[in-house]
Design a protein around this motif. Structure first.
Motif, PDB file in Angstrom:
ATOM      1  N   CYS A   1      40.814  35.951  45.458  1.00 41.79           N
ATOM      2  CA  CYS A   1      41.284  37.119  45.908  1.00 41.79           C
ATOM      3  C   CYS A   1      41.313  37.215  47.452  1.00 41.79           C
ATOM      4  O   CYS A   1      41.902  37.789  48.106  1.00 41.79           O
ATOM      5  CB  CYS A   1      40.451  38.135  45.376  1.00 41.79           C
ATOM      6  SG  CYS A   1      38.762  38.349  45.371  1.00 41.79           S
TER       7      CYS A   1
ATOM      8  N   ASP B   1      35.984  38.623  42.090  1.00 35.75           N
ATOM      9  CA  ASP B   1      36.609  37.444  41.045  1.00 35.75           C
ATOM     10  C   ASP B   1      35.788  36.948  40.167  1.00 35.75           C
ATOM     11  O   ASP B   1      34.656  36.690  40.242  1.00 35.75           O
ATOM     12  CB  ASP B   1      37.039  36.319  41.995  1.00 35.75           C
ATOM     13  CG  ASP B   1      38.497  36.513  42.600  1.00 35.75           C
ATOM     14  OD1 ASP B   1      39.316  37.320  42.218  1.00 35.75           O
ATOM     15  OD2 ASP B   1      38.727  35.848  43.377  1.00 35.75           O
TER      16      ASP B   1
ATOM     17  N   PHE C   1      41.558  32.603  38.728  1.00 29.52           N
ATOM     18  CA  PHE C   1      40.503  33.829  38.628  1.00 29.52           C
ATOM     19  C   PHE C   1      40.934  35.027  38.039  1.00 29.52           C
ATOM     20  O   PHE C   1      42.363  35.250  38.362  1.00 29.52           O
ATOM     21  CB  PHE C   1      40.108  34.098  40.320  1.00 29.52           C
ATOM     22  CG  PHE C   1      39.635  32.698  40.936  1.00 29.52           C
ATOM     23  CD1 PHE C   1      38.148  32.432  40.951  1.00 29.52           C
ATOM     24  CD2 PHE C   1      40.553  32.145  41.541  1.00 29.52           C
ATOM     25  CE1 PHE C   1      37.825  31.462  41.599  1.00 29.52           C
ATOM     26  CE2 PHE C   1      40.162  30.752  42.230  1.00 29.52           C
ATOM     27  CZ  PHE C   1      38.819  30.506  42.105  1.00 29.52           C
TER      28      PHE C   1
ATOM     29  N   HIS D   1      41.015  39.135  38.760  1.00 31.84           N
ATOM     30  CA  HIS D   1      40.699  39.904  40.175  1.00 31.84           C
ATOM     31  C   HIS D   1      40.263  41.220  39.445  1.00 31.84           C
ATOM     32  O   HIS D   1      40.515  41.989  38.574  1.00 31.84           O
ATOM     33  CB  HIS D   1      41.484  40.069  40.659  1.00 31.84           C
ATOM     34  CG  HIS D   1      42.242  38.772  41.245  1.00 31.84           C
ATOM     35  ND1 HIS D   1      41.538  37.676  41.732  1.00 31.84           N
ATOM     36  CD2 HIS D   1      43.784  38.444  41.409  1.00 31.84           C
ATOM     37  CE1 HIS D   1      42.570  36.615  41.976  1.00 31.84           C
ATOM     38  NE2 HIS D   1      43.559  37.138  41.774  1.00 31.84           N
TER      39      HIS D   1
END
Length: 280
Positions: free
Chosen positions: A140, A165, A179, A181
């Protein structure tokens, strides 16, 4: 829980920890470790084999492979073939030693993952993971502040301005890291500024922002946010992780001291505000 308890037991313990960290730093920066390249050490982690891993702010990731030897050896990766710690990319804030003995570093320019060679640390494989604006599942934000384990061996990464994340060691080591978020747009978090985190015994995360602390459940997307009304004044938290005391109270670092909040205070609307200490 009382002021006398804090003064008698907690404050001496905090001072003792501070003195030990200072001693370790001075030892490491000494010519005893000729390959150490900086005296600015943000974090120290020990792996299952007793090696010490150092997060340095300017010298990248370093490892003391035999800290109890008469002449310990310090391995640094500044000139590693991967080039992950080239000039300008060598500032590491936090280290996570994974269950399998690999290393994840929160740096000022993304995440660095070290797949350790257990026989020869200098032959370990390193790679850097950065945000990719074309990939919604990428990191992120590049300015990462902290990295910790959560429940179920999930790994959480705090970003200075982009939220939190979640990922796994397997994904970080893969050719296509991804990932999940958590930020103000996608979750119950009320700030995208994340300076540090700690895992609570109930599986929730304490997420520290500049002016607030959030008790966050990433799996249920539930959050309790402690703002100025709770702390009793305007404040500025530091990057230090919240620390749990023996009586189940929490210590939160500030730029000019520390706050200590009891479990009761954090679970009740009418409890006394946290105690603040401006000197140790």
């Amino acid at each position: 829980f009382s002021v006398s308890f804090l003064l008698k037991y907690i404050m001496p313990a905090v001072r003792d920890i501070t003195e030990k960290i200072s001693t370790i730093q001075k030892t490491i920066c000494n010519s005893f470790f000729p390959l150490n390249t900086t005296d600015i050490i943000y974090d120290i982690a020990e792996d299952s084999r007793g090696r010490l891993w150092l997060a340095t702010f300017g010298g990248g990731l370093q490892c003391i492979s035999n800290p109890e030897a008469e002449h310990p050896e310090c391995v640094n990766f500044l000139n590693h073939e991967s080039g992950v710690f080239a000039r300008g990319m060598n500032k590491v804030r936090r280290i996570l030693v994974t269950r399998s003995g690999n290393i994840v570093c929160a740096t000022t320019d993304g995440i660095v993952v070290c797949k350790t060679d257990q026989h020869d640390i200098s032959n370990s494989k390193l790679k850097r993971i950065r945000r990719d604006g074309k990939n919604v599942n990428s990191l992120c934000g590049n300015t990462t502040m902290d990295v910790i384990y959560g429940k179920n061996d999930d790994i959480f990464i705090a970003s200075e301005y982009s939220g939190v994340d979640m990922t796994t060691e397997e994904l970080l080591l893969s050719d296509a890291p991804s990932f999940r978020h958590f930020n103000t747009a996608s979750s119950s978090l009320t700030s995208d500024v994340c300076l540090s985190m700690t895992l609570k015994d109930d599986g929730r995360l304490l997420v520290v922002s500049t002016d607030r602390v959030t008790d966050f459940d990433p799996y249920a997307d539930e959050a309790a946010t402690y703002l100025r009304k709770f702390w009793g004044e305007t404040l500025h938290f530091s990057e230090s992780r919240p620390m749990l005391l023996p009586d189940s109270s929490w210590v939160f670092g500030q730029e000019q001291g520390a706050y200590i909040a009891t479990r009761h205070a954090m679970q009740s609307d009418d409890a006394d505000p946290p105690l603040v200490f401006t000197e140790l």
